[in-house]
Design a protein around this motif. Structure first.
Motif, PDB file in Angstrom:
ATOM      1  N   ARG A  96      40.258  34.465  42.761  1.00  0.00           N
ATOM      2  CA  ARG A  96      39.327  33.430  43.221  1.00  0.00           C
ATOM      3  C   ARG A  96      40.047  32.331  43.997  1.00  0.00           C
ATOM      4  O   ARG A  96      39.507  31.769  44.956  1.00  0.00           O
ATOM      5  CB  ARG A  96      38.557  32.841  42.039  1.00  0.00           C
ATOM      6  CG  ARG A  96      37.483  33.770  41.488  1.00  0.00           C
ATOM      7  CD  ARG A  96      36.552  33.036  40.537  1.00  0.00           C
ATOM      8  NE  ARG A  96      37.211  32.704  39.284  1.00  0.00           N
ATOM      9  CZ  ARG A  96      37.237  33.494  38.219  1.00  0.00           C
ATOM     10  NH1 ARG A  96      36.628  34.673  38.262  1.00  0.00           N
ATOM     11  NH2 ARG A  96      37.841  33.126  37.108  1.00  0.00           N
ATOM     12  N   ALA A  97      41.279  32.023  43.585  1.00  0.00           N
ATOM     13  CA  ALA A  97      42.053  31.010  44.314  1.00  0.00           C
ATOM     14  C   ALA A  97      42.344  31.481  45.735  1.00  0.00           C
ATOM     15  O   ALA A  97      42.232  30.705  46.697  1.00  0.00           O
ATOM     16  CB  ALA A  97      43.353  30.716  43.570  1.00  0.00           C
ATOM     17  N   ARG A  99      40.538  33.705  47.323  1.00  0.00           N
ATOM     18  CA  ARG A  99      39.236  33.724  47.991  1.00  0.00           C
ATOM     19  C   ARG A  99      38.912  32.371  48.615  1.00  0.00           C
ATOM     20  O   ARG A  99      38.426  32.299  49.746  1.00  0.00           O
ATOM     21  CB  ARG A  99      38.137  34.095  46.982  1.00  0.00           C
ATOM     22  CG  ARG A  99      36.726  34.078  47.545  1.00  0.00           C
ATOM     23  CD  ARG A  99      35.683  34.153  46.451  1.00  0.00           C
ATOM     24  NE  ARG A  99      35.696  32.960  45.600  1.00  0.00           N
ATOM     25  CZ  ARG A  99      34.990  32.845  44.479  1.00  0.00           C
ATOM     26  NH1 ARG A  99      34.242  33.846  44.068  1.00  0.00           N
ATOM     27  NH2 ARG A  99      35.051  31.725  43.768  1.00  0.00           N
ATOM     28  N   SER A 100      39.184  31.298  47.885  1.00  0.00           N
ATOM     29  CA  SER A 100      38.902  29.960  48.401  1.00  0.00           C
ATOM     30  C   SER A 100      39.672  29.691  49.688  1.00  0.00           C
ATOM     31  O   SER A 100      39.143  29.136  50.648  1.00  0.00           O
ATOM     32  CB  SER A 100      39.252  28.897  47.346  1.00  0.00           C
ATOM     33  OG  SER A 100      38.456  29.057  46.192  1.00  0.00           O
ATOM     34  N   GLN A 101      40.948  30.090  49.686  1.00  0.00           N
ATOM     35  CA  GLN A 101      41.763  29.899  50.879  1.00  0.00           C
ATOM     36  C   GLN A 101      41.274  30.773  52.035  1.00  0.00           C
ATOM     37  O   GLN A 101      41.237  30.337  53.191  1.00  0.00           O
ATOM     38  CB  GLN A 101      43.227  30.231  50.563  1.00  0.00           C
ATOM     39  CG  GLN A 101      43.879  29.303  49.559  1.00  0.00           C
ATOM     40  CD  GLN A 101      43.965  27.877  50.078  1.00  0.00           C
ATOM     41  OE1 GLN A 101      44.301  27.639  51.238  1.00  0.00           O
ATOM     42  NE2 GLN A 101      43.641  26.920  49.224  1.00  0.00           N
ATOM     43  N   MET A 104      38.092  29.406  53.693  1.00  0.00           N
ATOM     44  CA  MET A 104      38.351  28.234  54.541  1.00  0.00           C
ATOM     45  C   MET A 104      38.924  28.616  55.900  1.00  0.00           C
ATOM     46  O   MET A 104      38.723  27.912  56.889  1.00  0.00           O
ATOM     47  CB  MET A 104      39.310  27.279  53.830  1.00  0.00           C
ATOM     48  CG  MET A 104      38.668  26.498  52.698  1.00  0.00           C
ATOM     49  SD  MET A 104      39.725  25.187  52.059  1.00  0.00           S
ATOM     50  CE  MET A 104      40.990  26.127  51.193  1.00  0.00           C
ATOM     51  N   SER A 137      34.804  39.219  44.400  1.00  0.00           N
ATOM     52  CA  SER A 137      34.737  37.761  44.290  1.00  0.00           C
ATOM     53  C   SER A 137      33.966  37.141  45.457  1.00  0.00           C
ATOM     54  O   SER A 137      33.262  36.140  45.280  1.00  0.00           O
ATOM     55  CB  SER A 137      36.146  37.159  44.205  1.00  0.00           C
ATOM     56  OG  SER A 137      36.855  37.313  45.417  1.00  0.00           O
ATOM     57  N   LEU A 141      29.915  35.028  45.483  1.00  0.00           N
ATOM     58  CA  LEU A 141      29.507  33.778  46.126  1.00  0.00           C
ATOM     59  C   LEU A 141      28.084  33.876  46.668  1.00  0.00           C
ATOM     60  O   LEU A 141      27.470  32.862  46.994  1.00  0.00           O
ATOM     61  CB  LEU A 141      30.457  33.433  47.288  1.00  0.00           C
ATOM     62  CG  LEU A 141      31.875  33.008  46.946  1.00  0.00           C
ATOM     63  CD1 LEU A 141      32.677  32.798  48.221  1.00  0.00           C
ATOM     64  CD2 LEU A 141      31.877  31.743  46.097  1.00  0.00           C
TER      65      LEU A 141
END
Length: 285
Positions: A96-97, A99-101, A104, A137, A141
């Protein structure tokens, strides 16, 4: 407002656990009494009294927050899908970390929508594992996510997701797809998989043909996210070709396994191309 929301959430969790375990009115009252006496949540109280299991609580939370969670049968069948089977594990949190990057940096509003190729120097780096969990993941969202198995040499996504591999990407690229080759994933709304299909004798040539680039653009227009698994760089130039057709790539390397020179060579092979290199991920597992 927050207090009301919390009470509603507690009632909802309690209702879900009650229905799942078929608790009687007397058993529900026991849970509520324990909850009041010890100042814990309904789920914790039910587990403490032996009237529910931790899995029951997780399932109730998943339903309440519309978060896909695999059932026990799926967890046994697909242990590699940690984002689905172990959503609160260290590995799932790491995915998930990333995925966030990725979100963005990928598919910026001012750019043409792209596919994302997951590439790595060698076999056994964890590309299949990572690409599968990244796709899960992203689907969690919301929106529509497609995972494409473009590893036409040693494909595994069909094994991970327990789906048919009778037809797939190779069938499309060779003009032999007679049936629907994109398959939905049970238990994860909005997640689809395009498996490899029969392993072809000419994988690199199939990927280099204009048809693959056209297919990627068509898929990117139909799905919110398109993640593409690839063959290792040690097996050929497939990964770099896929990355060039996608327009974006994420490099995966395995701790204590890959040599720095091999990773540098892989990154250098993308130099001068239009590929947007989103970053590198170190697989520590």
């Amino acid at each position: 407002m927050n207090a009301t929301a919390d009470l509603h959430a507690a009632r909802s969790i309690g209702d879900l656990i009650r229905d799942a375990r078929n608790l009687s009115a007397a058993e529900v009252e026991r849970v509520l009494s324990y909850q009041r006496e010890h100042g814990v949540r309904f789920g914790e109280a039910a587990v403490a009294l032996g009237l529910a299991s931790p899995d029951d609580v997780l399932n109730a939370l998943a339903q309440q927050f519309h978060y896909p969670l695999a059932n026990a049968e799926r967890r046994d069948a697909s242990p590699e899908l940690v984002a689905l089977t172990q959503p609160f594990s260290v590995q799932a949190e790491a995915v998930r970390a990333v995925r966030s990057q990725v979100v963005m940096r990928w598919n910026r509003p001012d750019a043409v929508r792209q596919g994302l190729a997951v590439i790595s120097p060698g076999t056994g780096d964890g590309k299949t594992f990572f690409a599968a969990n990244l796709a899960v993941s992203l689907a969690q969202l919301g929106g529509r996510t497609l995972l494409v198995d473009a590893d036409l040499r040693s494909p595994r996504q069909h094994e991970v997701f327990k789906i048919s591999n009778a037809a797939g990407l190779s069938s499309l690229l060779s003009g032999r797809a007679e049936t629907q080759v994109i398959q939905s994933v049970e238990g994860v709304a909005g997640l689809f998989v395009l498996p490899c299909g029969p392993i072809p004798p000419n994988p690199l040539e199939l990927l280099e043909r204009p048809a693959f680039g056209l297919l990627v653009r068509e898929l990117a227009a139909k799905f919110d996210h398109v993640v593409i698994d690839t063959a290792a760089a040690s097996q050929g130039a497939d990964g770099c070709v896929v990355a060039a057709k996608c327009g974006a790539a994420l490099v995966l390397t395995r701790k204590h396994e890959n040599k720095v020179a091999a990773l540098q060579d892989l990154v250098a092979s993308l130099a001068g191309s239009s590929v947007q290199l989103l970053g590198a991920v170190v697989n520590e597992f």
